[in-house]
Design a protein around this motif. Sequence first.
Motif, mmCIF file in Angstrom:
data_model
loop_
_atom_site.group_PDB
_atom_site.id
_atom_site.type_symbol
_atom_site.label_atom_id
_atom_site.label_comp_id
_atom_site.label_asym_id
_atom_site.label_seq_id
_atom_site.Cartn_x
_atom_site.Cartn_y
_atom_site.Cartn_z
ATOM 1 N N ALA A 229 33.713 43.378 40.710
ATOM 2 C CA ALA A 229 32.454 42.912 41.296
ATOM 3 C C ALA A 229 32.563 41.428 41.635
ATOM 4 O O ALA A 229 33.222 40.656 40.927
ATOM 5 N N LYS A 230 31.913 41.026 42.721
ATOM 6 C CA LYS A 230 31.916 39.633 43.129
ATOM 7 C C LYS A 230 30.846 38.884 42.329
ATOM 8 O O LYS A 230 29.661 39.236 42.370
ATOM 9 N N LEU A 231 31.281 37.846 41.605
ATOM 10 C CA LEU A 231 30.389 37.160 40.687
ATOM 11 C C LEU A 231 30.307 35.669 40.986
ATOM 12 O O LEU A 231 31.319 35.031 41.316
ATOM 13 N N ASN B 137 39.550 30.234 25.850
ATOM 14 C CA ASN B 137 38.891 30.509 27.130
ATOM 15 C C ASN B 137 37.397 30.226 27.093
ATOM 16 O O ASN B 137 36.676 30.711 26.211
ATOM 17 N N THR B 138 36.943 29.443 28.065
ATOM 18 C CA THR B 138 35.504 29.302 28.273
ATOM 19 C C THR B 138 34.951 30.628 28.809
ATOM 20 O O THR B 138 35.708 31.560 29.111
ATOM 21 N N ILE B 139 33.653 30.706 28.960
ATOM 22 C CA ILE B 139 33.049 31.906 29.545
ATOM 23 C C ILE B 139 33.632 32.154 30.935
ATOM 24 O O ILE B 139 34.031 33.275 31.272
ATOM 25 N N LEU B 140 33.689 31.120 31.744
ATOM 26 C CA LEU B 140 34.240 31.248 33.093
ATOM 27 C C LEU B 140 35.680 31.750 33.061
ATOM 28 O O LEU B 140 36.026 32.708 33.785
ATOM 29 N N ASN C 77 38.240 39.788 35.329
ATOM 30 C CA ASN C 77 37.787 40.297 36.622
ATOM 31 C C ASN C 77 38.618 39.801 37.803
ATOM 32 O O ASN C 77 38.410 40.246 38.928
ATOM 33 N N GLY C 78 39.563 38.901 37.552
ATOM 34 C CA GLY C 78 40.364 38.338 38.630
ATOM 35 C C GLY C 78 39.728 37.101 39.228
ATOM 36 O O GLY C 78 38.532 37.113 39.567
ATOM 37 N N LYS C 79 40.501 36.028 39.343
ATOM 38 C CA LYS C 79 39.949 34.765 39.839
ATOM 39 C C LYS C 79 39.353 34.900 41.242
ATOM 40 O O LYS C 79 38.365 34.256 41.580
ATOM 41 N N LYS C 80 39.951 35.753 42.062
ATOM 42 C CA LYS C 80 39.472 35.882 43.441
ATOM 43 C C LYS C 80 38.075 36.488 43.518
ATOM 44 O O LYS C 80 37.396 36.366 44.548
ATOM 45 N N ASN C 81 37.669 37.164 42.450
ATOM 46 C CA ASN C 81 36.355 37.802 42.429
ATOM 47 C C ASN C 81 35.286 36.934 41.764
ATOM 48 O O ASN C 81 34.151 37.377 41.607
ATOM 49 N N GLN D 56 23.641 28.263 47.353
ATOM 50 C CA GLN D 56 24.471 28.590 48.501
ATOM 51 C C GLN D 56 25.617 29.517 48.105
ATOM 52 O O GLN D 56 25.933 30.480 48.811
ATOM 53 N N ALA D 57 26.233 29.248 46.949
ATOM 54 C CA ALA D 57 27.351 30.073 46.494
ATOM 55 C C ALA D 57 26.906 31.495 46.184
ATOM 56 O O ALA D 57 27.706 32.445 46.265
ATOM 57 N N ALA D 58 25.640 31.674 45.834
ATOM 58 C CA ALA D 58 25.134 33.001 45.472
ATOM 59 C C ALA D 58 25.060 33.949 46.664
ATOM 60 O O ALA D 58 24.988 35.172 46.481
ATOM 61 N N GLU D 59 25.102 33.415 47.864
ATOM 62 C CA GLU D 59 24.947 34.249 49.051
ATOM 63 C C GLU D 59 26.072 35.273 49.203
ATOM 64 O O GLU D 59 25.856 36.355 49.773
ATOM 65 N N LYS D 60 27.266 34.979 48.685
ATOM 66 C CA LYS D 60 28.433 35.819 48.940
ATOM 67 C C LYS D 60 28.867 36.643 47.733
ATOM 68 O O LYS D 60 30.000 37.115 47.679
ATOM 69 N N VAL D 61 27.989 36.803 46.743
ATOM 70 C CA VAL D 61 28.383 37.540 45.537
ATOM 71 C C VAL D 61 27.455 38.720 45.308
ATOM 72 O O VAL D 61 26.382 38.833 45.923
ATOM 73 N N ASP D 62 27.888 39.590 44.401
ATOM 74 C CA ASP D 62 27.080 40.765 44.027
ATOM 75 C C ASP D 62 26.148 40.461 42.854
ATOM 76 O O ASP D 62 25.035 40.999 42.782
#
Length: 781
Positions: free
Chosen positions: A436-438, A472-475, A482-486, A513-519
């Motif tokens: 999923a795109k996050l 590891n942080t949450i990010l 989930n893969g960095k690209k996602n 603005q960043a939220a526009e391209k995620v699920d």
Amino acid sequence: MKKIIISVLAATTVIIGFSFFTTKKSQKEITKIERVEKLLSQMTLEEKVGQMAQVTLDVITEGDNEFSSYEPLKLSDELVNKAILEYHVGSVLNTANNRARSTEKWHEVVSQLQEVATTQTRLKIPVIYGIDAIHGTTYTAGATLFPQEIAQAATFNRELVRRGAEICAYETRASAIPWTFSPVLDMGRDPRFPRIWEGFGEDVYLTSEMGVQMIKGYEGEDNDISNPLHVASCLKHFLGYSVPLSGKDRTPAFIPEIELRERHIPAFKAALDAGAHTVMINSGLINGTPVHANYDILTKLLKEELGFDGVAVTDWADIDNLYTRDKVAATPKEAVKIAINAGIDMAMIPYSFDFCEDLVELVHEGEVPMSRIDDAVRRILNLKHQLGLFDTPVTHYKDYDKFGSKEFETAAYNAAAEAITLLKNQEATLPLKKGAKLLVTGPNANSMRSLNGGWSYSWQGEKVEEFAAQYNTILEAIQNFNGKKNVTHVAGVSYVETGKYWEETTDIPAAVQAAEKVDYIVLCLGENSYTEKPGDLHDLKISQNQIDLALALVKTDKPVILVLNEGRPRLIKNFAKDMNAIVQTYLPGNFGGDALADILFGKVNPSGKLPYTYPMYANTLVTYDHKPSEEQDKMEGMYDYESDFAVQFPFGYGLSYTTFEYSDLTVSSTSLSATDELTISVKVTNTGKVTGKEVVQLYISDLVASISPDMKRLRGFEKINLKAGESKTVRFTITGSDIAFVTSDLQWTVEKGDFAINIGGQSDKFEITETKKFGQSGQML
């Protein structure tokens, strides 16, 4: 406090709890007692007073002054000799420059101190080193840091709590240190208090049970702290520290005697009964009297009524505070007199040796009796013997090959995974599908500091990033899963270091603005690390910047998963209703990011339960075990003046990715005497499609009592694991003493009458046929 306590404690005749001087002593114990008495008879007054003094490490290192040290850290021969040879100091605490050290450095430091104490002093008495190892070995680089206590409480898993304490003891001994200032047994009944996260939450029973598990983990089943795998525990902060009227640290508390006995003493009593060796004293005031000055609490209650034969140690500079802050002493010397006569055994000075000079003078002047000095020193020498310091003054890190091991890390991960609590999951938003795109956003998204909280590598936790970069942080955990690209990361709100610890900066439009391209949006809000006074609040609401970020992201119409990472329940009413899912991580430690990612994507089924009531409003800070009058809106004919018990989430609440059904509640008897055993059983079935863990919680309500009864009280819990379709029957056994309360005569009492049971929505009743008193400390009369 004095007026109340004197009247009730003077009549106490029952002495309970663990005692070093048991009636049946082994030869080994007799030998230790003889050695202690022989040493005591040989000691000068100055040597005795020195044993009662504890200095911080910076005082005896090379540096510009006693408040800081040069790096690399090095002990000063001159200052060590001054402390140990001139002032005969018997204890050292803390780290230097407020930072963690390697096991090798700790071994070097403690070895040098012990070499001076055990070879150059007249009586060869070793020093005892103490440290705040509260969720792992705080001040040792590479140690295994567990979730903080509030998160451990959320696991409702006794075994995990005990295992964490065992590992902490192991790694503290690997650091050549035999004494930890833990566990914290302060009741977390006010979410404003800046140290609520250091304890086990608001419930007396839960805190008592978890405290006992920590004692067993630190000290071992038989409390043999000479075992090099065990450490001496220190209960803190005795007593009533966490409920100041203002909600701010070290400010006055006003606690009625009934409340003190029913809510605040039981967890300490349970831990003392479990064998805890030392106690740290409350830094604040109760009913106008500083606890460090209160003979009735320190001597009459702690040492006489509760039978405590261990060491009572002050908190940081708290004898000085009687003069400088609380104004109950006209001079520093008078402050020493008041505290020692009240029952203090060891003083965290921590910087000046004036304490030693003042106390010697006070004894010569007849203001402090020699019997009080001998009592304190006897307790300290007993502790050193019990720890085996006379035989093995230093443990060696090379003997602890499991330090920082994968085995220990797995235990810390498991604790975090069982602590994290799912509070909302609208339309099964979670678990997410891999790929999923996050958008991962918020100030807590990419911070190890906020995951760990205070007492992590440094006092305020501000040095965490320096020591925890490999975790590891949450990010980072979400990217790994989930893969960095996602995964897109824009903070929106960020924590920035300042002279006042930290503040927030914002770039909310960038996050929108960043939220526009995620699920989905994973919104990570909460607090940065803090403890004690730096954590004081004027407003319990989560910060306005974070509220603004949340509301702006809601307007994007993308599903928002709120991840809370906070030491106390900050108010989220402004936007909680708009969140698709809410997950509480508390302060989950170094493996909290990994555990959260596994939960978000369904690898782990969440099983945590809230150990406190999550408030909705600033004026509804009421615990779950409140009186009926807190719910007057339910009374027939009453108007609604916003008097309802309005909370965001109730105590003991937490969701799962599966469902559980409760059935077949049975009781072994519906009528019993106060001393009879009652067995309560219930069947629990996993009716969902995945394996899950459920906390089975037993609540009992006293329906009518001579003092207005609590609406309900937690009287038992068990955590079980069920496969899909599997059922288990859980049984609880109680007696009258388990459901007693403190009556107006200050006696623990169970009164005849009806009681209601509730487990998972199943209910029943039983009757107690007689009234029975169990004494002020719960002992059968």
